[in-house]
Design a protein around this motif. Structure first.
Motif, PDB file in Angstrom:
ATOM      1  N   PHE A  54       0.825  -1.205   0.000  1.00  0.00           N
ATOM      2  CA  PHE A  54       0.000   0.000   0.000  1.00  0.00           C
ATOM      3  C   PHE A  54       0.856   1.251   0.000  1.00  0.00           C
ATOM      4  N   PRO A  74       0.336  -3.231  -5.205  1.00  0.00           N
ATOM      5  CA  PRO A  74      -0.393  -4.337  -4.559  1.00  0.00           C
ATOM      6  C   PRO A  74      -1.040  -5.287  -5.564  1.00  0.00           C
ATOM      7  N   PHE A  75      -1.545  -4.724  -6.688  1.00  0.00           N
ATOM      8  CA  PHE A  75      -2.290  -5.586  -7.604  1.00  0.00           C
ATOM      9  C   PHE A  75      -1.401  -6.533  -8.404  1.00  0.00           C
ATOM     10  N   ILE A  79      -1.672 -11.240  -3.163  1.00  0.00           N
ATOM     11  CA  ILE A  79      -1.878 -11.275  -1.722  1.00  0.00           C
ATOM     12  C   ILE A  79      -3.380 -11.241  -1.446  1.00  0.00           C
ATOM     13  N   PHE A  83      -9.242  -6.604   6.122  1.00  0.00           N
ATOM     14  CA  PHE A  83      -9.050  -5.337   6.819  1.00  0.00           C
ATOM     15  C   PHE A  83      -9.825  -5.305   8.127  1.00  0.00           C
ATOM     16  N   ALA A  87     -13.830  -3.643   4.782  1.00  0.00           N
ATOM     17  CA  ALA A  87     -13.683  -3.039   3.455  1.00  0.00           C
ATOM     18  C   ALA A  87     -14.428  -3.809   2.379  1.00  0.00           C
ATOM     19  N   PHE A  89     -17.188  -4.120  -0.538  1.00  0.00           N
ATOM     20  CA  PHE A  89     -17.732  -3.128  -1.469  1.00  0.00           C
ATOM     21  C   PHE A  89     -19.235  -3.015  -1.227  1.00  0.00           C
ATOM     22  N   HIS A  91     -21.597  -1.516  -2.740  1.00  0.00           N
ATOM     23  CA  HIS A  91     -22.507  -1.515  -3.884  1.00  0.00           C
ATOM     24  C   HIS A  91     -22.576  -2.881  -4.559  1.00  0.00           C
ATOM     25  N   PHE A 100     -14.877 -10.609  -6.961  1.00  0.00           N
ATOM     26  CA  PHE A 100     -14.127  -9.453  -7.475  1.00  0.00           C
ATOM     27  C   PHE A 100     -12.702  -9.820  -7.910  1.00  0.00           C
ATOM     28  N   ARG A 105      -8.830 -11.217 -12.327  1.00  0.00           N
ATOM     29  CA  ARG A 105      -7.891 -12.166 -12.931  1.00  0.00           C
ATOM     30  C   ARG A 105      -8.434 -12.744 -14.227  1.00  0.00           C
TER      31      ARG A 105
ATOM     32  N   ASN B 181     -14.922   4.745   2.009  1.00  0.00           N
ATOM     33  CA  ASN B 181     -13.874   4.234   2.886  1.00  0.00           C
ATOM     34  C   ASN B 181     -12.587   3.996   2.070  1.00  0.00           C
ATOM     35  N   SER B 183     -10.156   2.201   2.644  1.00  0.00           N
ATOM     36  CA  SER B 183      -9.782   0.780   2.625  1.00  0.00           C
ATOM     37  C   SER B 183     -10.347   0.074   1.401  1.00  0.00           C
ATOM     38  N   LEU B 184     -11.478   0.576   0.865  1.00  0.00           N
ATOM     39  CA  LEU B 184     -12.089  -0.093  -0.282  1.00  0.00           C
ATOM     40  C   LEU B 184     -11.130  -0.098  -1.464  1.00  0.00           C
ATOM     41  N   LYS B 186      -7.842   0.121  -1.282  1.00  0.00           N
ATOM     42  CA  LYS B 186      -6.756  -0.803  -0.957  1.00  0.00           C
ATOM     43  C   LYS B 186      -7.211  -2.231  -1.190  1.00  0.00           C
ATOM     44  N   ALA B 187      -8.446  -2.529  -0.745  1.00  0.00           N
ATOM     45  CA  ALA B 187      -8.974  -3.885  -0.909  1.00  0.00           C
ATOM     46  C   ALA B 187      -9.028  -4.253  -2.388  1.00  0.00           C
ATOM     47  N   ALA B 188      -9.533  -3.336  -3.209  1.00  0.00           N
ATOM     48  CA  ALA B 188      -9.653  -3.619  -4.644  1.00  0.00           C
ATOM     49  C   ALA B 188      -8.275  -3.898  -5.242  1.00  0.00           C
ATOM     50  N   MET B 189      -7.286  -3.095  -4.837  1.00  0.00           N
ATOM     51  CA  MET B 189      -5.942  -3.285  -5.398  1.00  0.00           C
ATOM     52  C   MET B 189      -5.315  -4.582  -4.898  1.00  0.00           C
ATOM     53  N   SER B 190      -5.584  -4.921  -3.622  1.00  0.00           N
ATOM     54  CA  SER B 190      -5.021  -6.173  -3.100  1.00  0.00           C
ATOM     55  C   SER B 190      -5.637  -7.366  -3.833  1.00  0.00           C
ATOM     56  N   LEU B 191      -6.839  -7.182  -4.393  1.00  0.00           N
ATOM     57  CA  LEU B 191      -7.501  -8.278  -5.107  1.00  0.00           C
ATOM     58  C   LEU B 191      -7.120  -8.299  -6.577  1.00  0.00           C
ATOM     59  N   ARG B 195      -5.087   0.569 -10.744  1.00  0.00           N
ATOM     60  CA  ARG B 195      -5.660   1.825 -10.291  1.00  0.00           C
ATOM     61  C   ARG B 195      -6.882   2.213 -11.119  1.00  0.00           C
ATOM     62  N   GLU B 201     -14.480   0.401 -11.038  1.00  0.00           N
ATOM     63  CA  GLU B 201     -15.331  -0.594 -10.383  1.00  0.00           C
ATOM     64  C   GLU B 201     -15.784  -0.168  -8.991  1.00  0.00           C
ATOM     65  N   VAL B 202     -14.983   0.647  -8.332  1.00  0.00           N
ATOM     66  CA  VAL B 202     -15.293   0.952  -6.929  1.00  0.00           C
ATOM     67  C   VAL B 202     -15.590   2.441  -6.710  1.00  0.00           C
ATOM     68  N   PRO B 205     -18.727   4.074  -9.157  1.00  0.00           N
ATOM     69  CA  PRO B 205     -20.104   3.728  -8.771  1.00  0.00           C
ATOM     70  C   PRO B 205     -20.508   4.312  -7.423  1.00  0.00           C
ATOM     71  N   LEU B 206     -19.554   4.359  -6.486  1.00  0.00           N
ATOM     72  CA  LEU B 206     -19.901   4.878  -5.161  1.00  0.00           C
ATOM     73  C   LEU B 206     -20.011   6.402  -5.161  1.00  0.00           C
TER      74      LEU B 206
END
Lengths: 359, 285
Positions: A54, A74-75, A79, A83, A87, A89, A91, A100, A105, B181, B183-184, B186-191, B195, B201-202, B205-206
């Protein structure tokens, strides 16, 4: 196959003059559950953020499955992160949340569907895929977050204080649940917490952190039974501290206000060194008469200041002659507490239970 | 006990009573009068009691006023889109930055609100007129050889309004983006989301309710604005507000002025309704 799933080499992160992470070297074995434990501000969450990517480290390298990743975003790290605030989503439905990472992927639709179903059944949420995160309880959201991180089958699972927003009972259930899932999948896991109870129950090994550094790494029993520093000794569990001085090269120690002991766990201390002698309250005895066991038992005189009833145990607080306080934990085994507030008493413990730490 | 409860129940009405009376007397009644006048005939600059639809027919058949109507909505939509697009990165930055200047930067972003619209618009007048700064600079750089007529024009009106109304879009979007938030992302990038995909996607829409809100706000203020089109526009680039002013104060034809005002109000209410419905749908996603 790399020897370690994760390896941190001289990792540093500074913000101006503040050294959030101040040189960390750590190896995590494949399939291991390692906990970063420490008080808030010790750098554990920053360390996790560095592993996740991060923010970039100021210095040092991060090896993930044998490959350097410190320069990757990170992407590109493979990993899974859970959190503290989940965290999820808001929506997206539970299913869409879990899917997701698979969608990113670009996996085929059919495979995404089966893997999402598997992941939801793993965390016991089968049938709730259509719900929105906001319609779920804290515990359920936690499970969704876990499923979302696990479904991509990451090299490493990172958990950032995932239990701290749950109430006590649920937290204890989730400890066992997360440990069960982790062992079942054999996934390498780094868990960040300030809760020593969680750390002791869940971990294969614990790394105790303080002020941006790792103070001690080892299995929970080692950390508890053989703390390497005063910080570890007082952070994990409770501890009585006494001051002492090494008398001779044989390592006999004279306690301030107490007797001389030998047979403790210290090695090779120069005569004349001042030391802390640490003893767990549950390994300490209390009596009105002076215990007579020579140097194999430490003994210290004091006065009872308080007797506390805790349910499963009773605590006797004692003030020593030098003004410091200590305590004794007596299990609630039906026998009455043998002393009362104001009594002159002797605190004693086997020298083999005494940890000698540098002052 | 039950007495206390009933008092509790009545309290919202008590609070709403005074504003309701105020709005009825100074907003509801005048608008009702406007609506009724729009169906009356004006003859020789005098309002008569004769009912007619001629006022509306005139507006929708006379090219000048049909153009003013269309121009108004073109200006509104352009300003709305321009402001939302310009405000988004600024609002995102202001919401996410950890800079210790954050408070100052937010104040700076909203500072244009402190100056009167007329003052800000004359600023643009100084820049855009035939002997203004924009022409000077382009001549000096050799981009042009002869001075251009940058104003009066629809473009000048759009620029002036977009500038005046930008702070509203920034405020609205800051509200929406501040509610996301961090963290959302960060979460998206960790998945595994880059960017860009994380944004699509996140974040987007929000932030959609905020985008729609910012658009509606700039749009509705832009279509009813008078000062900016009056200064940066001219007779050939009339909008509804300037046309209404002309009918009411110069031609003294209140009927057509009122009809035009009704068209303006009804069409913006309609757009409000559509946007609010779109907003509600995205909010329930």
């Amino acid at each position: 196959m790399a020897e370690f799933a994760l390896e941190l080499q001289g990792l540093e992160k500074t913000y101006g003059a503040a050294r959030a992470v101040d040189g960390i070297d750590l190896q995590v074995h494949t399939g291991e559950f390692l906990t970063l434990l420490g008080p808030s501000g010790c750098g554990k969450t920053t360390t996790l953020g560095l592993i996740a990517g991060f923010f970039p480290p100021t210095a040092g390298e991060i090896m993930l499955a044998g490959k350097p990743v410190a320069a990757l975003p990170p992407f590109k790290r493979d990993i899974g992160v859970v959190f503290q605030d989940y965290a999820l989503f808001p929506h997206m439905t539970v299913e869409q949340n879990v899917a997701f990472g698979l969608r990113m992927r670009r996996l085929p639709k059919a495979e995404i569907k089966t893997r999402v179903e598997e992941a939801l059944s793993l965390v016991k949420l089968t049938g709730l895929g259509e719900r929105k995160p906001l319609e779920m309880s804290g515990g359920q959201r936690q499970r969704v977050a876990l499923a979302r991180a696990l479904v991509i089958r990451p090299t490493i699972l990172l958990l950032d204080e995932p239990l701290s927003n749950l109430d006590l009972k649920l937290r204890e259930d989730m400890r066992v649940e997360i440990a069960r899932i982790q062992r079942k999948l054999g996934i390498t896991t780094v868990f960040v917490t300030h809760d020593q109870g969680e750390a002791l129950v869940m971990s294969d090994r614990i790394a105790v952190m303080n002020a941006g550094r790792i103070e001690q790494v080892g299995p929970p029993t080692d950390i508890y039974e053989h703390p390497a520093s005063r910080f570890v000794a007082q952070f994990i569990g409770r501890m009585n501290f006494y001051q002492g001085r090494v008398m001779d090269d044989a390592g006999r120690i004279e306690l301030v206000g107490g007797n001389v002991i030998s047979g403790h766990d210290a090695q090779e201390l120069a005569a004349g060194t001042t030391v802390h002698v640490a003893v767990r309250p549950e390994r300490t005895r209390i009596s009105k008469d002076m215990p007579a066991a020579g140097e194999a038992v430490m003994a210290l005189k004091g006065r009872v200041s308080d007797v506390l009833f805790l349910g499963a145990a009773r605590e006797v607080h004692v003030q020593y002659q030098d003004g410091r306080f200590g305590c004794v934990e007596l299990p609630n085994n039906g026998a009455p507490v043998p002393v009362a507030a104001g009594d002159e008493v002797w605190m004693s413990a086997d020298a083999s239970c005494c940890h000698v730490l540098p002052a | 006990m039950s007495k206390a409860v009933s008092l509790q129940d009545r309290r919202p009405w008590l609070i709403a009573f005074l504003p309701a009376v105020f709005l009825f007397v100074f907003f509801g009644l005048p608008n009702a009068m406007l609506l009724s006048i729009s169906f009356l005939k004006t003859e020789a600059q005098q309002l008569t009691g004769e009912l007619t639809l001629d006022n509306y027919v005139f507006l929708f058949t006379e090219q000048t006023y049909l153009e003013a109507l269309l121009r108004t909505f073109f200006v509104g939509v352009s300003v709305g889109i321009l402001d939302v697009v310009l405000a988004f990165p600024l609002a995102y930055f202001l919401v996410r930055t950890n800079s210790r200047w954050r408070g100052l930067l937010i104040a700076l972003a909203l500072a244009p609100l402190l100056a009167s619209v007329v003052v800000r618009t004359y600023g643009w007048y100084v820049i855009l007129n035939r002997f203004g700064v924009a022409n000077d600079v382009m001549l000096w750089l050799g981009v042009i050889e002869q001075r251009l007529t940058l104003m009066p024009s629809t473009g000048a009106i759009i620029i002036g309004l977009a500038h005046s109304l930008l702070p509203y879009a920034v405020l609205t979007l800051m509200g929406a983006l501040g509610g996301i938030n961090p963290s959302l992302e960060k979460a998206a990038m960790s998945l595994g989301a880059s960017r860009f995909r994380c944004f699509v996607e996140v974040v987007l829409p929000l932030a959609l309710p905020g985008l729609i809100g910012g658009f509606i706000l700039s749009f509705s203020v832009a279509i009813s604005a008078y000062a900016t089109p009056a200064i940066l526009g001219g007779p050939a680039t009339q909008v509804m507000a300037t046309a209404i002013y002309g009918f009411m104060t110069q031609l003294l034809d209140w009927s057509i002025g009122a009809a035009m005002a009704v068209v303006l109000i009804v069409s913006s209410l309609l757009l409000f309704y559509l946007a609010a419905r779109a907003g509600a749908r995205t909010a329930s996603l």
